[in-house]
Design a protein around this motif. Structure first.
Motif, mmCIF file in Angstrom:
data_model
loop_
_atom_site.group_PDB
_atom_site.id
_atom_site.type_symbol
_atom_site.label_atom_id
_atom_site.label_comp_id
_atom_site.label_asym_id
_atom_site.label_seq_id
_atom_site.Cartn_x
_atom_site.Cartn_y
_atom_site.Cartn_z
ATOM 1 N N ARG A 93 0.837 -1.190 0.000
ATOM 2 C CA ARG A 93 0.000 0.000 0.000
ATOM 3 C C ARG A 93 0.878 1.248 0.000
ATOM 4 O O ARG A 93 1.972 1.241 0.547
ATOM 5 N N LYS A 116 -4.693 5.807 1.547
ATOM 6 C CA LYS A 116 -3.878 4.624 1.304
ATOM 7 C C LYS A 116 -4.560 3.799 0.232
ATOM 8 O O LYS A 116 -5.770 3.535 0.313
ATOM 9 N N PRO A 118 -3.643 0.393 -2.770
ATOM 10 C CA PRO A 118 -2.634 -0.587 -3.193
ATOM 11 C C PRO A 118 -1.702 0.023 -4.228
ATOM 12 O O PRO A 118 -2.136 0.790 -5.096
ATOM 13 N N SER A 121 -2.408 1.335 -8.070
ATOM 14 C CA SER A 121 -3.772 1.831 -8.257
ATOM 15 C C SER A 121 -3.778 3.067 -9.143
ATOM 16 O O SER A 121 -2.824 3.845 -9.160
#
Length: 198
Positions: A93, A116, A118, A121
Motif C-alpha cells: 500500500r 492509502k 494498493p 492503483s
C-alpha cells in the motif's frame, strides 16, 4: 525537441502514422523515428483508443493500409508486450496526497486528504477512496468516453463548455498527460484537482 514526444503520449500514434505515410512526399525536416518509437515503447498504454492509434505505427502500417492487410503474413510475429498492459498489481500500500481547489466560481474551497491505496492503483481509485472516506468533501462524478472516464464534477462543482471550465489534474504543478483511469500515482505523490478554464 521533447525527447521524441510528438504532442503528447496520446497523439503519438496518429503522428507516427502520418509521418511514416508522408515521409517520401513531405519532409520539412528530419525526425528521429527511433527516438519517437522509444517513447511509445516505454509507455504502458491502457486505453483501447490509444492502443488502436499506436498499434498500426508499431507494425509499420497506417489506417490507410487496413483494407489490404494480410494477417497471415504476421502470424509468426511475437506480441508487442510493452503495449499490452500491466502484468498485475503489487499488494503493498502507498500514501497519496490528494487535494481539490476552486478559486473560479461560487464559494471558493481548498481541501486536502491523504489516502492509502494498493501500489499500482489508478488516480480514479485514489479519488474513490477519498470519496468513500469523506463523501461530503471529495464526492465526484465521471462520464465514460472512448478515452476512459472523464471527471465532470468534484465537490458538486461541474465543468461547463459554456464557461469553458473543467477539472485539471496536476502533479508537482505539471498537468497529467494521462486520464484518471490510467494515471498511476507513486508513493507520497501529491495530486491536485484544480477547477480551471481553457
Amino acid at each position: 525537441e521533447r525527447n521524441g514526444t510528438i504532442g503528447n503520449i496520446y497523439s503519438m500514434g496518429l503522428a507516427l502514422q502520418a509521418l511514416e505515410a508522408t515521409r517520401k512526399f513531405y519532409a520539412p525536416r528530419e525526425w528521429d523515428c527511433a527516438q519517437a518509437f522509444s517513447v511509445v515503447y516505454a509507455h504502458d498504454y491502457q486505453q483501447p483508443m490509444a492502443m488502436a492509434q499506436v498499434l498500426p505505427a508499431l507494425v509499420g502500417r497506417s489506417y490507410l493500409d487496413a483494407a489490404g492487410l494480410d494477417c497471415s503474413a504476421t502470424k509468426d510475429r511475437s506480441p508487442l508486450n510493452p503495449v499490452l498492459g500491466r502484468q498485475g498489481l503489487l499488494v503493498a500500500r502507498i500514501h497519496v496526497y490528494y487535494s481539490i481547489s476552486n478559486t473560479l466560481q461560487g464559494k471558493h474551497f481548498n481541501y486536502s486528504t491523504s489516502v492509502k491505496v494498493p501500489r499500482g492503483s489508478t488516480l480514479l481509485k485514489v479519488m474513490e477512496v477519498a470519496a468513500e472516506e469523506n463523501p461530503q468533501t471529495f464526492s465526484f462524478t465521471t462520464e465514460q468516453t472512448s478515452w476512459g472516464p472523464y471527471v465532470t464534477s468534484i465537490h458538486g462543482l461541474a465543468g461547463s463548455t459554456d464557461d469553458r471550465t473543467y477539472w485539471q489534474f496536476l502533479s508537482a504543478g505539471n498537468a497529467l498527460e494521462e486520464g484518471v483511469g490510467t494515471y498511476i500515482p507513486q508513493n507520497e505523490e501529491h495530486i491536485q484537482a484544480v477547477f480551471s478554464t481553457y
